[in-house]
Design a protein around this motif. Structure first.
Motif, PDB file in Angstrom:
ATOM      1  N   ILE A 122       9.474   6.663   7.290  1.00  0.00           N
ATOM      2  CA  ILE A 122       9.230   8.129   7.870  1.00  0.00           C
ATOM      3  C   ILE A 122       8.030   8.685   7.590  1.00  0.00           C
ATOM      4  O   ILE A 122       7.184   8.311   6.433  1.00  0.00           O
ATOM      5  N   VAL A 123       7.172   9.202   8.277  1.00  0.00           N
ATOM      6  CA  VAL A 123       5.923   9.886   8.234  1.00  0.00           C
ATOM      7  C   VAL A 123       6.174  11.482   8.280  1.00  0.00           C
ATOM      8  O   VAL A 123       6.767  12.033   9.293  1.00  0.00           O
ATOM      9  N   ARG A 124       5.762  12.028   7.219  1.00  0.00           N
ATOM     10  CA  ARG A 124       5.933  13.609   6.947  1.00  0.00           C
ATOM     11  C   ARG A 124       4.668  14.268   6.998  1.00  0.00           C
ATOM     12  O   ARG A 124       3.818  13.837   6.105  1.00  0.00           O
ATOM     13  N   THR A 125       4.239  15.055   7.947  1.00  0.00           N
ATOM     14  CA  THR A 125       2.974  15.803   7.906  1.00  0.00           C
ATOM     15  C   THR A 125       3.020  17.009   6.930  1.00  0.00           C
ATOM     16  O   THR A 125       4.089  17.420   6.383  1.00  0.00           O
ATOM     17  N   SER A 126       1.853  17.466   6.709  1.00  0.00           N
ATOM     18  CA  SER A 126       1.548  18.679   5.697  1.00  0.00           C
ATOM     19  C   SER A 126       2.569  19.989   6.087  1.00  0.00           C
ATOM     20  O   SER A 126       2.839  20.745   5.333  1.00  0.00           O
ATOM     21  N   ASP A 127       2.767  20.000   7.524  1.00  0.00           N
ATOM     22  CA  ASP A 127       3.414  21.150   8.298  1.00  0.00           C
ATOM     23  C   ASP A 127       4.809  20.762   7.944  1.00  0.00           C
ATOM     24  O   ASP A 127       5.615  21.543   8.848  1.00  0.00           O
ATOM     25  N   ARG A 128       5.433  19.619   7.295  1.00  0.00           N
ATOM     26  CA  ARG A 128       6.869  19.463   7.108  1.00  0.00           C
ATOM     27  C   ARG A 128       7.376  18.613   8.211  1.00  0.00           C
ATOM     28  O   ARG A 128       8.891  18.571   8.262  1.00  0.00           O
ATOM     29  N   ARG A 129       6.650  18.353   9.265  1.00  0.00           N
ATOM     30  CA  ARG A 129       7.395  17.631  10.475  1.00  0.00           C
ATOM     31  C   ARG A 129       7.500  16.350   9.870  1.00  0.00           C
ATOM     32  O   ARG A 129       6.912  15.699   9.233  1.00  0.00           O
ATOM     33  N   GLU A 130       8.565  15.636  10.347  1.00  0.00           N
ATOM     34  CA  GLU A 130       8.936  14.139  10.153  1.00  0.00           C
ATOM     35  C   GLU A 130       9.044  13.636  11.307  1.00  0.00           C
ATOM     36  O   GLU A 130       9.586  13.926  12.482  1.00  0.00           O
ATOM     37  N   PHE A 131       8.591  12.122  11.426  1.00  0.00           N
ATOM     38  CA  PHE A 131       8.528  11.227  12.352  1.00  0.00           C
ATOM     39  C   PHE A 131       8.919  10.010  12.120  1.00  0.00           C
ATOM     40  O   PHE A 131       8.752   9.288  10.800  1.00  0.00           O
ATOM     41  N   VAL A 132       9.673   9.170  12.878  1.00  0.00           N
ATOM     42  CA  VAL A 132      10.041   7.926  12.480  1.00  0.00           C
ATOM     43  C   VAL A 132       9.074   6.918  13.138  1.00  0.00           C
ATOM     44  O   VAL A 132       8.701   7.001  14.028  1.00  0.00           O
ATOM     45  N   ALA A 133       8.294   6.133  12.301  1.00  0.00           N
ATOM     46  CA  ALA A 133       7.033   5.454  12.657  1.00  0.00           C
ATOM     47  C   ALA A 133       7.460   4.133  13.012  1.00  0.00           C
ATOM     48  O   ALA A 133       8.483   3.578  12.725  1.00  0.00           O
ATOM     49  N   THR A 134       6.759   3.453  14.285  1.00  0.00           N
ATOM     50  CA  THR A 134       6.810   2.330  14.378  1.00  0.00           C
ATOM     51  C   THR A 134       5.565   1.321  13.843  1.00  0.00           C
ATOM     52  O   THR A 134       4.471   1.766  13.705  1.00  0.00           O
ATOM     53  N   LEU A 135       5.882   0.466  13.200  1.00  0.00           N
ATOM     54  CA  LEU A 135       5.029  -0.685  12.515  1.00  0.00           C
ATOM     55  C   LEU A 135       4.259  -1.166  13.475  1.00  0.00           C
ATOM     56  O   LEU A 135       4.824  -2.314  14.195  1.00  0.00           O
ATOM     57  N   VAL A 136       3.003  -1.130  13.862  1.00  0.00           N
ATOM     58  CA  VAL A 136       2.153  -1.926  14.931  1.00  0.00           C
ATOM     59  C   VAL A 136       1.725  -3.213  14.259  1.00  0.00           C
ATOM     60  O   VAL A 136       1.960  -4.173  15.296  1.00  0.00           O
ATOM     61  N   GLY A 137       1.288  -3.129  13.097  1.00  0.00           N
ATOM     62  CA  GLY A 137       1.078  -4.348  12.455  1.00  0.00           C
ATOM     63  C   GLY A 137       0.398  -4.278  11.259  1.00  0.00           C
ATOM     64  O   GLY A 137       0.010  -3.285  10.657  1.00  0.00           O
ATOM     65  N   THR A 138       0.427  -5.487  10.363  1.00  0.00           N
ATOM     66  CA  THR A 138      -0.218  -5.173   9.069  1.00  0.00           C
ATOM     67  C   THR A 138      -1.229  -6.445   8.872  1.00  0.00           C
ATOM     68  O   THR A 138      -1.049  -7.571   9.385  1.00  0.00           O
ATOM     69  N   ASP A 139      -1.912  -6.589   7.752  1.00  0.00           N
ATOM     70  CA  ASP A 139      -2.813  -7.447   7.115  1.00  0.00           C
ATOM     71  C   ASP A 139      -2.772  -7.531   5.624  1.00  0.00           C
ATOM     72  O   ASP A 139      -3.213  -6.636   5.148  1.00  0.00           O
ATOM     73  N   LYS A 140      -1.932  -8.668   5.175  1.00  0.00           N
ATOM     74  CA  LYS A 140      -1.633  -8.555   3.879  1.00  0.00           C
ATOM     75  C   LYS A 140      -2.871  -8.676   2.962  1.00  0.00           C
ATOM     76  O   LYS A 140      -3.271  -8.238   1.736  1.00  0.00           O
ATOM     77  N   ARG A 141      -3.857  -9.532   3.493  1.00  0.00           N
ATOM     78  CA  ARG A 141      -5.176 -10.136   2.862  1.00  0.00           C
ATOM     79  C   ARG A 141      -6.023  -8.742   2.540  1.00  0.00           C
ATOM     80  O   ARG A 141      -6.494  -8.622   1.478  1.00  0.00           O
TER      81      ARG A 141
END
Length: 474
Positions: A122-141
């Protein structure tokens, strides 16, 4: 009278100079209000939910027998009912972090450890909006993750560069420490190019900005309002902030993000060497005036370093024209190199500087080597306190060393123990020369003049390292 009048003016002049200096100093102190108001909207709060598997959670709780008038009766009935059934929502693990928006259509950067194993982000902006986010990719290193939310015309953080960042420069962090959203903390850059035990390929920015759990993934701004780092880690003995925080340079983070977007994964350069710092004692054995560079302790087989004839005992002084002052400076330089390109390496080999060219390969997922020595019987210690033996054919097959080396069977009190050698170590080189067998090792040891240090390359488990041993006087 003239001298008296001049003296009478000195205190007033000093007072004026102090006031002017004080005014000038106060004007140099930064005002962060505009920076926060302009950039705060691009900073987001990130939370994740992770449902625990059935094997991780009990289905019911055995309620203890309690007196009817016990206040705990109401507690158990309220939360677990009459049958002791545990509510499902108690089995959702939640994590909290920060992030920042880098494109109007919803690209969000945060730390990989903030969103790992999350079933829902869940991504919540400073104006209180909420979005369900998709994970595009990660890099653990690098501990960088790229998220995507379905939105338009979002406020965007301005991306700067960490290359020109100076130690002592003011910086500001915005994030959600302990869940308190849109919190701003300020400090200075304490150091650059820090290498941490958990990650060798990121030259971290060290600051004294107050960073706490929940700040992870949030932006680090310079006074121009540009993001120059991604807050990632703290050094703490208590779990809270203790004056040492570390941020991933934005140049590293954006390179990772661009690779995730274009290739779906992150590629890094690889030499195929295990390295260590050059200590004062080792520098003396190599004929160096002062410690510097990265000492090659091991060259991995079928690696770019092996193909270029890089050898154990070489000290890497520069990579692609950039100085390598310490061993920690080399991995970020190599990691940032383009896979497939040709790089030049300046090395010190037996007192002579030479230049090697090699082709950069891609860093593999697993660089580890296997094998560990076994211990045979005992015999008297030599002049440096070691009992060493030849390796058997079975031991060589187990360790993966076809020829050369001797095995340290035991270590008595003496120079070798003081240097840090242990039973089970394999001695591969002595005094910058390869060790062929036990008789060869003994010959090399006898040839060393008393009273001076020599460099010894040992293999311990999966790693190799040089030690400086002081040869005792007779």
């Amino acid at each position: 009278m003239r001298s008296t009048s001049i003296l009478s003016l000195v205190p007033a002049a000093l007072l004026c100079s102090v006031l002017i200096a004080g005014t000038a100093f106060s004007r140099e102190l930064p005002d962060f209000t505009l920076l926060v108001s302009e950039n705060g909207p691009a900073v987001v709060n990130i939370s994740t939910k992770q449902s625990l598997s059935g094997s991780q959670k009990p289905r019911s709780l055995e309620i203890p027998e309690l007196p009817e008038d016990s206040p705990l009766q109401d507690f158990f009935r309220h939360f677990f009912g009459e049958e002791g059934e545990i509510p499902e929502d108690l089995f959702q693990s939640r994590s909290l972090g920060s992030g920042f928006i880098v494109s109007p259509d919803g690209d969000v950067i945060t730390n990989a450890h903030v969103v790992e194993s999350g079933d829902e982000i869940i991504v919540r902006t400073s104006d209180r909006r909420e979005f369900v986010a998709t994970l595009v990719g990660t890099d653990k290193r690098s501990d960088i993750a790229l998220l995507k939310v379905d939105a338009e015309d979002l406020p965007v953080a301005r991306i700067g560069s960490s290359k020109d960042l100076q130690v002592g420069e003011w910086v500001l962090a915005i994030g959600s420490p302990f869940g308190f959203e849109s919190s701003a903390t300020a400090g200075i850059v304490s150091a650059k190019g820090r290498s941490l035990p958990t990650e060798n390929y990121v030259p971290f920015i060290q600051t004294d900005v107050a960073i706490n759990p929940g700040n992870s993934g949030g932006p680090l701004f310079n006074l121009s309002g540009e993001v120059i780092g991604v807050n990632s880690q703290i050094y703490s003995r208590t779990g809270g902030f203790m004056g040492l925080s570390f941020a991933i340079p934005i140049d590293v983070a954006m390179d990772v993000v661009n690779q995730i977007k274009t290739k779906g994964k992150v590629s890094r350069g690889w030499l195929g060497v295990l390295i260590q710092d050059v200590t004062r004692e080792l520098a003396e054995t190599f004929g160096m005036k002062q410690p510097r560079g990265a000492l090659v302790a091991q060259v991995l087989p079928n690696s770019p370093a092996a193909a270029a004839d890089l050898r154990p005992g070489d000290v890497i002084l520069s990579f692609n024209g950039r100085d390598v002052p310490t061993s920690s400076a080399l991995p970020p330089l190599v990691g940032a190199a383009t896979v497939g390109e040709t790089a030049t390496v300046q090395v010190l080999r037996r007192g002579e500087q030479i230049e090697l060219s090699l082709r950069i390969d891609e860093l593999p997922e697993d660089e580890s080597q296997s094998g560990s020595p076994t211990e045979p019987d005992e015999e008297p210690a030599n002049r440096i306190g070691l009992v060493v033996r030849d390796l058997t054919a079975e031991q060589r097959q187990q360790i993966g060393i076809e020829q050369g080396a001797v095995l340290v069977e035991s270590v008595d009190a003496g120079p070798a123990e003081t240097a840090g050698l242990r039973a089970g170590d394999l001695i591969l080189m002595f005094n910058n020369q390869s060790v062929a067998d036990l008789s060869g090792f003994n010959a090399l040891l006898e040839a060393v003049e008393p009273g001076r240090p020599v460099a010894v390359l040992i293999q311990r488990g999966d790693s190799r390292m040089f030690y400086a041993i002081q040869i005792p006087a007779p």
